[in-house]
Design a protein around this motif. Sequence first.
Motif, PDB file in Angstrom:
ATOM      1  N   GLY A  85      -5.967   5.546  -2.112  1.00 46.32           N
ATOM      2  CA  GLY A  85      -5.708   6.061  -3.392  1.00 46.32           C
ATOM      3  C   GLY A  85      -6.283   5.545  -4.703  1.00 46.32           C
ATOM      4  O   GLY A  85      -7.635   5.043  -4.671  1.00 46.32           O
ATOM      5  N   ARG A  86      -5.461   5.332  -5.661  1.00 45.00           N
ATOM      6  CA  ARG A  86      -5.886   4.774  -6.874  1.00 45.00           C
ATOM      7  C   ARG A  86      -6.466   3.333  -7.047  1.00 45.00           C
ATOM      8  O   ARG A  86      -5.825   2.724  -6.017  1.00 45.00           O
ATOM      9  CB  ARG A  86      -4.812   4.899  -8.017  1.00 45.00           C
TER      10      ARG A  86
ATOM     11  N   ASP B   2       6.927   7.886  -7.251  1.00 44.90           N
ATOM     12  CA  ASP B   2       6.068   6.709  -6.525  1.00 44.90           C
ATOM     13  C   ASP B   2       6.763   5.269  -6.568  1.00 44.90           C
ATOM     14  O   ASP B   2       6.979   4.625  -5.642  1.00 44.90           O
ATOM     15  CB  ASP B   2       4.678   6.274  -7.228  1.00 44.90           C
TER      16      ASP B   2
ATOM     17  N   SER C 207       5.859  11.732 -11.615  1.00 47.51           N
ATOM     18  CA  SER C 207       4.883  11.305 -10.598  1.00 47.51           C
ATOM     19  C   SER C 207       5.114   9.894 -10.403  1.00 47.51           C
ATOM     20  O   SER C 207       5.249   9.042  -9.154  1.00 47.51           O
ATOM     21  CB  SER C 207       3.343  11.597 -10.981  1.00 47.51           C
TER      22      SER C 207
ATOM     23  N   GLY D 210      -4.685   2.134  -3.692  1.00 43.40           N
ATOM     24  CA  GLY D 210      -3.363   2.667  -3.366  1.00 43.40           C
ATOM     25  C   GLY D 210      -2.246   1.696  -3.439  1.00 43.40           C
ATOM     26  O   GLY D 210      -0.985   2.131  -2.968  1.00 43.40           O
TER      27      GLY D 210
ATOM     28  N   TYR E 238       0.107   2.390  -9.197  1.00 42.63           N
ATOM     29  CA  TYR E 238       0.800   3.749  -9.701  1.00 42.63           C
ATOM     30  C   TYR E 238       2.168   3.463 -10.689  1.00 42.63           C
ATOM     31  O   TYR E 238       2.500   4.331 -11.261  1.00 42.63           O
ATOM     32  CB  TYR E 238       1.401   4.141  -8.418  1.00 42.63           C
TER      33      TYR E 238
ATOM     34  N   CYS F  82       0.854  -1.291   0.026  1.00 45.20           N
ATOM     35  CA  CYS F  82       0.076   0.092   0.113  1.00 45.20           C
ATOM     36  C   CYS F  82       0.886   1.273  -0.107  1.00 45.20           C
ATOM     37  O   CYS F  82       1.713   1.742   0.809  1.00 45.20           O
ATOM     38  CB  CYS F  82      -0.842  -0.057   1.286  1.00 45.20           C
ATOM     39  N   LEU F  83       0.872   1.903  -1.290  1.00 44.74           N
ATOM     40  CA  LEU F  83       1.840   3.203  -1.370  1.00 44.74           C
ATOM     41  C   LEU F  83       0.759   4.339  -0.821  1.00 44.74           C
ATOM     42  O   LEU F  83       1.677   5.255  -0.138  1.00 44.74           O
ATOM     43  CB  LEU F  83       2.087   3.233  -2.566  1.00 44.74           C
ATOM     44  N   HIS F  84      -0.332   4.478  -1.374  1.00 47.94           N
ATOM     45  CA  HIS F  84      -1.153   5.581  -0.804  1.00 47.94           C
ATOM     46  C   HIS F  84      -2.437   5.037  -0.383  1.00 47.94           C
ATOM     47  O   HIS F  84      -3.380   4.969  -1.355  1.00 47.94           O
ATOM     48  CB  HIS F  84      -1.281   6.515  -2.206  1.00 47.94           C
TER      49      HIS F  84
ATOM     50  N   HIS G 250       9.559   5.565  -3.854  1.00 51.42           N
ATOM     51  CA  HIS G 250       8.944   5.140  -2.592  1.00 51.42           C
ATOM     52  C   HIS G 250       8.857   3.652  -2.461  1.00 51.42           C
ATOM     53  O   HIS G 250       9.099   2.993  -1.285  1.00 51.42           O
ATOM     54  CB  HIS G 250       7.604   5.943  -2.447  1.00 51.42           C
TER      55      HIS G 250
END
Length: 377
Positions: A249-250, A301, A297, A258, A263, A244-246, A304
């Motif tokens: 999110g998306r 991502d 972007s 996320g 991403y 889970c990055l965000h 990260h």
Amino acid sequence: MSAHRPLSTVELRKQNRNRVYRYLIGQWKPVTKQELAFQLSMSLPTLTQNLNELTEMGLIDRSITTDSTGGRRPRLIVPLPNARFALGIELTNRDLRIVAINLRKETLASRRVALPFANDETYGEELAGLIEQFLDNNQLDRDRLLGVAMTLPGIVGPDQKTIEYAPTIGVDTSTPCRFLDRIPYRVLLDNDATCGGFGEWWNRTDQPSMVYLSLNRGVGGAILVDGKLYDGVDHRAAEFGHICLHPGGRPCQCGRKGCLEAYCSTARLSDDLDISLEVFFQRLEDGDIQCQALWDSYLKDLAHGIMIIHTILDCPIMIGGQMSQYLPAYRSRLQWLVRDLCSPGDRVDFLAFCPSSGHSVCIGAATRLLYEFVKQL
């Protein structure tokens, strides 16, 4: 502390034979018996016995002689790369790739076929027919075939006969593979990124442990620790795409939000703009503002995600998959972003990129069969 059980005569003979063969294929060059005995610290009678067995298996040639400084001309021991071969097949939602490689990992033949995936017997019949046609067209001896290693973009059960989850090819729940029974050879089935990672590790024996991060329409990977694949308790290790990055999110194909895959898959650059990946990078190179913003972007991502993986596993990270052909041109930018996320004193030289190859997953899959053959020899 209990003492180790001494090796039986049969086990010792097998161990010696394996040592001899591993040395030969580690060099892939002719050597005399005397040179081999010296390098392995093995007596000539023991070595001769092992060479006789390897000759009977058709793995080496001892008919070639070399120049002599006097007396009988010594014979050379030559390992035969085409003594065995394996097939690697990458199954995707749209097509499949098939590659034959020999014991030296040299490509003997390859082919790409438009065949949409379907988990049914009809697909299995078509796949089996394509394999037979491929063997015939390239005059590959079935008696030397070690097996067929197949990959797909999803989670494969430990029994290698069940697809647990593979949304990119339309499998959302655990289901038996219905296309394997038609293939009359030994079959190995596994995740595409796992096989790709194993193949890359084989190429880099100087790194006993490494992470492989595969960036395709799906994002996955492989973990190798001391030269062994770590699959996890439920065969689900290295599903890096679902870190889970965000949070919130998306949306991701897995149903959550996320995830790294949402991403950093290739779809992020192509599907979102309704263009091909090749067109995206051409526009990026031409200075398209929309593509530049999206690419910036994407790299942030990805950096990260890379740092999360490295923080947990602390080993070299190899980036593969379709993106590996584009990322090297932006190496400096990505490394700068990764460095910016590091703590003071952290190493920042852990990142590398796979050589670009459309057949890397197939080769990695087939390599697993070569590895097993050599290991049990």
